[in-house]
Motif scaffolding. Structure first.
Motif, short mmCIF file in Angstrom:
data_model
loop_
_atom_site.label_atom_id
_atom_site.label_comp_id
_atom_site.label_asym_id
_atom_site.label_seq_id
_atom_site.Cartn_x
_atom_site.Cartn_y
_atom_site.Cartn_z
N LEU A 61 -16.84 -50.22 -3.58
CA LEU A 61 -15.42 -49.69 -3.46
C LEU A 61 -15.26 -48.19 -3.74
O LEU A 61 -16.06 -47.56 -4.56
CB LEU A 61 -14.64 -50.43 -4.44
N TYR A 62 -14.67 -47.47 -2.54
CA TYR A 62 -14.30 -46.02 -2.72
C TYR A 62 -13.00 -45.80 -3.00
O TYR A 62 -12.21 -46.50 -2.25
CB TYR A 62 -15.19 -45.46 -1.52
N GLU A 63 -12.62 -44.73 -3.48
CA GLU A 63 -11.14 -44.30 -3.50
C GLU A 63 -11.05 -43.08 -2.82
O GLU A 63 -11.78 -42.19 -3.03
CB GLU A 63 -10.83 -44.18 -5.15
N PHE A 64 -10.07 -42.98 -2.02
CA PHE A 64 -9.91 -41.92 -0.89
C PHE A 64 -8.97 -40.67 -1.89
O PHE A 64 -8.09 -41.25 -2.43
CB PHE A 64 -9.05 -42.25 0.16
N SER A 79 -4.20 -41.40 -0.02
CA SER A 79 -4.51 -42.34 -1.10
C SER A 79 -4.91 -43.50 -0.38
O SER A 79 -4.84 -43.72 0.48
CB SER A 79 -3.46 -42.71 -2.18
N GLY A 80 -5.68 -44.32 -1.25
CA GLY A 80 -6.44 -45.55 -0.66
C GLY A 80 -7.63 -46.04 -1.29
O GLY A 80 -8.19 -45.12 -1.86
N THR A 81 -8.21 -46.81 -0.36
CA THR A 81 -9.69 -47.21 -0.90
C THR A 81 -10.34 -47.82 0.29
O THR A 81 -9.62 -48.33 1.34
CB THR A 81 -9.55 -48.47 -1.88
N MET A 82 -11.57 -48.32 0.18
CA MET A 82 -12.25 -48.53 1.32
C MET A 82 -13.42 -49.43 0.58
O MET A 82 -14.12 -48.83 -0.27
CB MET A 82 -13.26 -47.37 2.12
#
Length: 313
Positions: A61-64, A79-82
């Motif tokens: 999980l990565y945070e942008f 903002s957000g995640t991958m």
């Protein structure tokens, strides 16, 4: 990384929303909730049993966040995640990725982005199945789905790749010999980095180009490799995070810069660049996605080792 999105508000004119934000430099694996895995695997022809190429099955999980934005980028923050997962059965790799992102511009507008991308790739490179879904106010709802099969010398194909598209419309194309699929590109890149090669260029098909008839479906990717100053494990001075399995970051690592070009492009500058620390087991952190007008950082916040299947017998 492929980003598929739902857009609301005023689209940023500096961004070509008809292209995925990202590319095959972040091939991330299947079996993820929301991706139609069963459909993808069912579409894939039988292939010979191979090996996983030394890559570890894992979930990330990565945070942008917004690293920088020029005048044309016009962004205030991101903002957000991958979430991404690499896994495999006894014949090939499965890849799945989901993205949730919000881009805030300097005029108070916001664009929400969500994506799903799923693939299955035979260990021996003989076949590849893909599904990419898009739904936005900018491009409408679209789904790209199909299979790619590498021909052998017996049918006169001489290694060329036959691609069959099932949606949004049925169609086909034949790609030249030498084109590889995303996980094979990652394996080859790691092998060359381990051998001390500073540069690697390849043409990769990942099944993400909706306008494949007009723009071409493959990417030319140039990789620059450096091991200078890299250390395995967590960032220097960082605290231990129980959400990150640092045993997956004990392998040899390299700084990789991937420059992505459309295969039919005449310009010398890349469409975008991906920078990362890549480990010999396929785990990646310290990600930066450079689109020219703005740069997105993707910080690793979760890393989990997945069980490997038993393929004996």
């Amino acid at each position: 990384m492929t980003i598929v999105f739902h857009a609301s508000g005023r689209p940023n004119p500096a961004i070509d929303w008809k292209r995925p934000l990202g590319g095959v430099g972040l091939a991330a694996a299947l079996l993820l909730t929301g991706a139609p895995i069963a459909d993808v695997v069912a579409d894939t022809p039988n292939s010979g049993v191979g090996g996983p190429g030394g890559l570890a099955s894992h979930r990330t999980l990565y945070e942008f966040s917004l690293a920088e934005s020029g005048a044309r980028g016009g962004l205030e923050s991101i903002s957000g995640t991958m979430s991404a997962e690499w896994s495999h059965d006894c014949e090939g790799w499965t890849i799945a990725q989901t993205v949730d992102m919000v881009l805030y511009d300097r005029m108070g507008g916001a664009i929400e982005i969500a994506s799903t991308y799923a693939t299955w790739e035979a260990f021996d490179g003989s076949s590849f199945s893909f599904r990419l879904a898009q739904d936005s106010d900018v491009t409408g709802s679209q789904t790209l789905r199909g299979t790619a099969t590498r021909r052998d010398g017996n049918d006169g194909g001489e290694g060329r790749v036959a691609v069959e598209y099932r949606s949004p419309t049925e169609g086909s194309e034949t790609l030249p010999a030498g084109i590889i699929f995303p996980v094979a590109h990652t394996v080859e890149l790691i092998e060359r980095a381990a051998a001390g090669e500073p540069f690697y260029a390849a043409t990769v098909f990942d099944g993400t180009e909706m306008d494949w008839e007009q723009k071409g479906s493959a990417f030319d990717i140039s990789a620059t490799v450096s091991a200078a100053g890299l250390q395995a494990g967590p960032e220097t001075g960082s605290e231990t995070d129980e959400r990150i399995d640092d045993s997956l970051r004990e392998a040899e690592a390299w700084r990789i810069v991937l420059a992505h070009f459309s295969s039919d492009a005449e310009l010398m500058s890349p469409e975008f660049q991906t920078t990362m620390r890549l480990f010999g087991n396929g785990v990646a952190d310290r990600l930066a996605l450079d689109y020219g007008d703005f740069v997105v950082d993707a910080t690793l916040t979760e890393l989990e080792r997945l069980p490997e299947p038993s393929c004996e017998g």
